[in-house]
Structure formats: structure tokens, C-alpha cells
Scaffold this motif. Structure first.
Motif: not given
Length: 348
Positions: A61, A204, A244
Motif C-alpha cells: 500500500c 493499493s 485499505v
């Protein structure tokens, strides 16, 4: 506030040739160089910024700060004498009330009225602040931010003396929420194309907001780190971002902060809530060696000022000696420093 044991600020000093301070952005954002330092082995790799795509892995991420820089520098005059005055907006305290820095400050007292743009905007000094700044109450007809867009200029750091021809080069391509007095400069290297490549790789992309204050970039004037008082900055983390981050953490992915502002935001949230949650508030977290990172695994950042809190923050992740060694390498290899300079990636 993370306390240490009397670590000297001088321990984070280094000699930087003035010609390595980047005065203007490169023609293209992603043309910057990238110095990779492995967090575990301390090995250094010289490459170009586009290599960051190869450094990221599916399941990671990437966390970006989507704050937007205000055209916060205003040039005006004292209403009574016509004397020239420069005002830098730092923080909105209430509707139409701002904390500011003023030059020349000694001429501005409580009750002084300033005028900008032939009277389109006026400001009355309501308080003299302990750090030398001033509080102003603004009056105008219309929408404040629209007037600011017309009358204000970008508040470039004092070490940049060249004129900035394109104001948007001091904004990230994903800047969204206005409120910063300075850009989150690690993000300036990204283009929309590069971010698309990152996403297509299965990484992400999450956004936090931290409105950057000028105090972030100032060298620490105290003799020891513990004696330094951090300024507070406003941050927000949305529910979408919290989700997330939690998913990445649960699935064993790495969280890579883009910039010290993203890192400070994530570490604040994790420290205060024991994990990633949607929240907003003010942070004065001060990270330096001895601190154990909980929220982030890697960091993408620019090269920072000697003796700054930012050098200390990065040192806490990779080690002071390793960081100063990497900086020496960067200087020897003629990397470009500070806001419009090159980047460094602390590889997890």
C-alpha cells in the motif's frame, strides 16, 4: 512526544554544498534520481525515480498526502502609511482568522490594518504571538479562497531563490484538500502515468491529509532533541483509507509512506488508536532514533536540511549512521537536495 536520553542535535549535522540545493524543478516530474537504501543491509543503489514501480510489490500500500498548498504569500501595504508588508498565512484558527508570519513584523502591532489588491482584501492585526507571528482577521467581499487564488503567490521555502514559472509544480498531481503552507515534496515526483503503473501492479494507493506547516522544515535550534518543541499540524484519515491500511496489514503487505508527513500521520494514528482508524486531529509527534515504527514499513522521501526534524525522523527508520553515510554518498554523487531535489527510498 517520544523522549530520548539527551541526544545532541549536532549529531544530525552535515556539510551540504549550496550548489546542490535545487532551485527549480526538473522539466519532467519523474526525471528525478532515486537513491535506494536497504533498511536491513544498508546497501545503496543509485537509480532513477521511475524505478519505484519495480520496488513496490503486489499487496503493498502506497500512502500519499493529498494536501494542497495555498497561495499563502500575500504582498500588501499598511493602510495608514502605505508601507510595504509581506504576510504568510500559516494556519486558519477560525473563519477569516489566520495565524501568520509578517515581514517586517516590528511595524505591525495590534490594530494595524493591512490592505491587499487595492483594497479587495483587508486584514486587521488582533494579536502578537509568542513566536513573533501575528493573528489577523480578514475582511472582503466574495469568496476568500477565490480572492487568495488571485492575489496570493506560492510560499516557496527560503532556500529557493529562483522564480517558479509554473505554480502547479509546487503541487502534487493528486493535491486535493487545501490548507498547507508548504508542499509534501516527496510526492512531487509522481505523475498520473506513474501512479497508474503502480496501481496496475496490484499496489493499493491510499490517501491521508496532513496540512504542512513551515515549522516542519526549520532546523532545530535547541542543543538537545528533547528540548525541541514540535509544532502541531492538522491531519485527517478517512474510513476508506483506514480500511485499505487494515487490509494491507492483515494480508502481510507492506505500507510505504510517501513523505515524512504521511509517515507522521500514520504513526500518530497507530500510536493513539492501536491500529488504523478513521479520525482527524492535531499531531505534534516527534520521531527520532529510539522510536519504534509501528505503522509503516518503508518510506519514500526527499533529502532534508541538516539538523532538521525530518533528518531525525528518517534516521529513526534506517539508523543515524546509515542515513548520514547515504547523505554523504548523495553529496558525492551530486544528487539534488530539498523541495525540488531528488528522492530516497528506504526499502523495507
Amino acid at each position: 512526544m517520544i523522549k530520548g536520553d539527551g541526544m545532541k542535535v549536532e549529531a544530525f549535522d552535515f556539510e551540504l554544498p549550496e550548489e546542490l540545493i535545487a532551485q527549480t524543478p526538473l522539466p519532467a516530474r519523474a526525471d528525478s534520481r532515486l537513491l535506494i537504501i536497504d533498511k536491513n543491509t544498508k546497501a545503496l543503489t543509485d537509480t532513477t525515480f521511475t524505478a519505484i514501480v519495480d520496488e513496490l510489490m503486489p499487496g503493498d500500500c502506497l500512502v500519499l498526502n493529498d494536501t494542497k498548498v495555498l497561495p499563502a504569500r500575500l504582498f500588501g501595504a499598511k493602510k495608514d502609511t502605505g508601507g510595504a508588508v509581506e504576510v504568510l498565512l500559516l494556519k486558519q484558527e477560525a473563519e477569516d482568522v489566520w495565524e501568520t508570519l509578517v515581514k517586517p513584523a516590528k511595524r505591525v502591532k495590534v490594530g494595524t490594518v493591512l490592505t491587499f489588491g487595492e483594497g479587495r482584501l483587508q486584514a486587521t492585526c488582533t494579536a502578537v504571538l509568542a513566536h513573533g507571528g501575528r493573528m489577523f482577521s480578514f475582511s472582503y467581499d466574495g469568496v476568500f479562497y477565490e480572492i487568495l487564488d488571485e492575489l496570493g503567490t506560492m510560499p516557496l521555502p527560503p532556500y529557493i531563490r529562483e522564480r517558479l514559472d509554473e505554480a502547479d509544480r509546487y503541487q502534487t498531481v493528486y493535491a486535493k484538500h487545501r490548507g498547507s503552507a508548504a508542499a509534501p515534496t516527496a510526492g512531487l515526483h509522481f505523475t498520473e502515468t506513474l501512479l497508474k503503473q503502480v496501481a496496475e501492479k496490484g499496489v493499493s494507493i491510499a490517501y491521508v491529509t496532513l496540512h504542512v506547516g513551515l515549522g516542519t522544515f526549520r532546523p532545530v535550534s535547541a542543543e538537545t532533541i528533547e528540548a525541541h518543541d514540535m509544532h502541531a499540524e492538522y491531519y485527517e484519515v478517512s474510513q476508506e483509507t483506514a480500511n485499505v491500511l487494515k487490509e494491507t496489514h492483515t494480508n502481510g503487505g507492506r505500507i510505504i509512506a510517501v513523505g515524512t508527513t504521511s509517515a507522521r500521520t500514520l504513526e500518530t494514528v497507530y500510536r493513539d488508536h492501536g491500529g488504523f482508524v478513521a479520525c482527524a486531529g492535531w499531531t505534534d509527534i516527534f520521531i527520532y532514533p529510539g522510536y519504534t515504527y509501528q505503522a509503516i514499513d518503508g518510506l519514500l522521501t526527499n533529502f532534508h536540511l541538516p539538523k532538521s526534524t525530518l533528518v531525525m525522523l528518517v534516521s529513526a527508520l534506517v539508523g543515524r549512521e546509515a542515513l548520514l553515510s547515504a547523505y554523504k554518498h548523495a553529496i558525492d554523487e551530486r544528487y539534488r537536495f530539498f523541495s525540488f531535489g531528488d528522492a530516497m527510498f528506504i526499502r523495507p
